[in-house]
Scaffold this motif. Sequence first.
Motif, PDB file in Angstrom:
ATOM      1  N   GLN A  96      47.333  12.228  35.715  1.00  0.00           N
ATOM      2  CA  GLN A  96      46.015  12.486  35.164  1.00  0.00           C
ATOM      3  C   GLN A  96      46.064  13.095  33.982  1.00  0.00           C
ATOM      4  O   GLN A  96      45.469  13.004  33.044  1.00  0.00           O
ATOM      5  N   PHE A  97      46.862  14.185  33.968  1.00  0.00           N
ATOM      6  CA  PHE A  97      46.942  15.166  32.798  1.00  0.00           C
ATOM      7  C   PHE A  97      47.495  14.380  31.379  1.00  0.00           C
ATOM      8  O   PHE A  97      46.703  14.552  30.130  1.00  0.00           O
ATOM      9  N   PHE A  98      48.690  13.631  31.468  1.00  0.00           N
ATOM     10  CA  PHE A  98      49.059  12.873  30.416  1.00  0.00           C
ATOM     11  C   PHE A  98      48.296  11.730  29.973  1.00  0.00           C
ATOM     12  O   PHE A  98      48.251  11.329  28.777  1.00  0.00           O
ATOM     13  N   ALA A  99      47.552  11.076  31.089  1.00  0.00           N
ATOM     14  CA  ALA A  99      46.625  10.043  30.711  1.00  0.00           C
ATOM     15  C   ALA A  99      45.348  10.698  29.728  1.00  0.00           C
ATOM     16  O   ALA A  99      45.078   9.947  28.633  1.00  0.00           O
ATOM     17  N   ALA A 100      44.923  11.939  29.975  1.00  0.00           N
ATOM     18  CA  ALA A 100      44.058  12.510  29.205  1.00  0.00           C
ATOM     19  C   ALA A 100      44.507  12.871  27.878  1.00  0.00           C
ATOM     20  O   ALA A 100      43.764  12.742  26.925  1.00  0.00           O
ATOM     21  N   ALA A 101      45.855  13.430  27.857  1.00  0.00           N
ATOM     22  CA  ALA A 101      46.320  13.750  26.535  1.00  0.00           C
ATOM     23  C   ALA A 101      46.642  12.690  25.628  1.00  0.00           C
ATOM     24  O   ALA A 101      46.439  12.815  24.333  1.00  0.00           O
ATOM     25  N   PHE A 102      46.893  11.429  26.383  1.00  0.00           N
ATOM     26  CA  PHE A 102      47.106  10.058  25.524  1.00  0.00           C
ATOM     27  C   PHE A 102      45.862   9.330  24.950  1.00  0.00           C
ATOM     28  O   PHE A 102      45.756   8.155  24.791  1.00  0.00           O
ATOM     29  N   GLU A 103      44.686  10.113  25.644  1.00  0.00           N
ATOM     30  CA  GLU A 103      43.420   9.377  25.077  1.00  0.00           C
ATOM     31  C   GLU A 103      43.104   8.313  25.983  1.00  0.00           C
ATOM     32  O   GLU A 103      42.591   7.288  25.343  1.00  0.00           O
ATOM     33  N   ARG A 106      38.526   7.592  30.282  1.00  0.00           N
ATOM     34  CA  ARG A 106      38.337   8.049  31.586  1.00  0.00           C
ATOM     35  C   ARG A 106      38.052   6.715  32.503  1.00  0.00           C
ATOM     36  O   ARG A 106      38.774   7.006  33.591  1.00  0.00           O
ATOM     37  N   ALA A 107      37.310   5.812  32.074  1.00  0.00           N
ATOM     38  CA  ALA A 107      37.038   4.804  33.078  1.00  0.00           C
ATOM     39  C   ALA A 107      38.269   3.869  33.526  1.00  0.00           C
ATOM     40  O   ALA A 107      38.196   3.122  34.350  1.00  0.00           O
ATOM     41  N   ARG A 108      39.243   4.005  32.646  1.00  0.00           N
ATOM     42  CA  ARG A 108      40.692   3.302  33.010  1.00  0.00           C
ATOM     43  C   ARG A 108      41.715   4.041  33.586  1.00  0.00           C
ATOM     44  O   ARG A 108      42.606   3.371  33.915  1.00  0.00           O
ATOM     45  N   ARG A 109      41.421   5.204  33.447  1.00  0.00           N
ATOM     46  CA  ARG A 109      42.639   5.956  33.850  1.00  0.00           C
ATOM     47  C   ARG A 109      43.078   5.674  35.473  1.00  0.00           C
ATOM     48  O   ARG A 109      44.222   5.752  35.733  1.00  0.00           O
ATOM     49  N   ARG A 110      42.197   5.674  36.449  1.00  0.00           N
ATOM     50  CA  ARG A 110      42.379   5.409  37.588  1.00  0.00           C
ATOM     51  C   ARG A 110      43.347   4.078  37.913  1.00  0.00           C
ATOM     52  O   ARG A 110      44.260   4.237  38.601  1.00  0.00           O
ATOM     53  N   SER A 111      42.899   3.204  37.333  1.00  0.00           N
ATOM     54  CA  SER A 111      43.696   1.835  37.353  1.00  0.00           C
ATOM     55  C   SER A 111      45.008   1.982  36.714  1.00  0.00           C
ATOM     56  O   SER A 111      45.980   1.259  37.131  1.00  0.00           O
ATOM     57  N   VAL A 112      45.058   2.572  35.560  1.00  0.00           N
ATOM     58  CA  VAL A 112      46.277   2.701  34.865  1.00  0.00           C
ATOM     59  C   VAL A 112      47.129   3.539  35.822  1.00  0.00           C
ATOM     60  O   VAL A 112      48.568   3.172  35.836  1.00  0.00           O
TER      61      VAL A 112
END
Length: 328
Positions: A96-103, A106-112
């Motif tokens: 989750q941290f790196f998903a936020a860092a790579f922008e 938010r709506a796609r982070r869970r599925s990715v």
Amino acid sequence: MIEIKGLTKRFGKLMALDNLTLDIGPGEIFGFIGPNGAGKSTTMKILACLLKQDSGEAMVCGKNVRKDADAIRRVVGYMPDFLGVYDDLTVDEYLQFFAAAFEVPRARRRSVIDQVLELTDLVEKKHAMVDSLSRGMQQRLGVARVLIHEPQVLLLDEPASGLDPRARIEMRSLLIELRKMGKSLMVSSHILSELAEMCTSIGIIERGKLLYAGSIEDAYAKVRSAALDSGDPSATGQISERIEILLQPDSVVAARLAERLSGDPRIAAIKSGPSRLTVDLRAGAEGGGGHHFLIESILHNGGRIHSFAPVEVKLEDAFLKLTTGALQ
């Protein structure tokens, strides 16, 4: 996907990269081979825009590492040989941290994140603390992390480092799967047998100089040509394969058999030892009939075969032949 021309990098008096020129095409797994200090990690860090070259050019997906660093970081996933992890996070929190860092939106982070966990076989470790993972699982987590922003090019520096045999097999399978997904991979490793089984091409580097770049088959051909060269200038390049044959002890004397077979135009050279024959086949001799003619000739002349095997060239042979063993 990667274009390198005349890349040079010094660290004080040490020449880390010496006029390196290299191309890696789409959908390749490129194995980068060399001893410690050869320049593999330096090359990857320059491609990942973590280090600046002294001279030369490097392009990733058509973008220049000097001018388009931000754009390159969005299309490249870089995994160093020793992966830093945050011990007080769970696997899910880490991603989750790196998903936020790579922008990642938010709506796609869970599925990715769920997708990369599935791909790297870490779903069951989703809520485990990072510091509780085995070395193999931490390496897979490193791959999951570099996939978060869906890069086109992966730069993996010793991804199998420190892994046990099972974990290495799992890592190899994962990298092959990533290639099937359309990723281009540059992978450095000291485990040459692993690279031989998954790479489409290789590069061999020593003391910052690229000694060879191309397909594994062409590397094998270079080594085979040198290994099979009988010393006769007229035979160079005419030998296609070497066969080692062990005869039954009660068979015809090997030297006598070698003398009888030496007149066959399909045989470039033949040597005998105690109950043993070494046969170099002339290029084109095996066409259509395989090695059957040789087996039939031996049997016809009174030989009884205990074993019959082509001499295999391995990636280790290519590495030893094309390098000198010199260190920086």
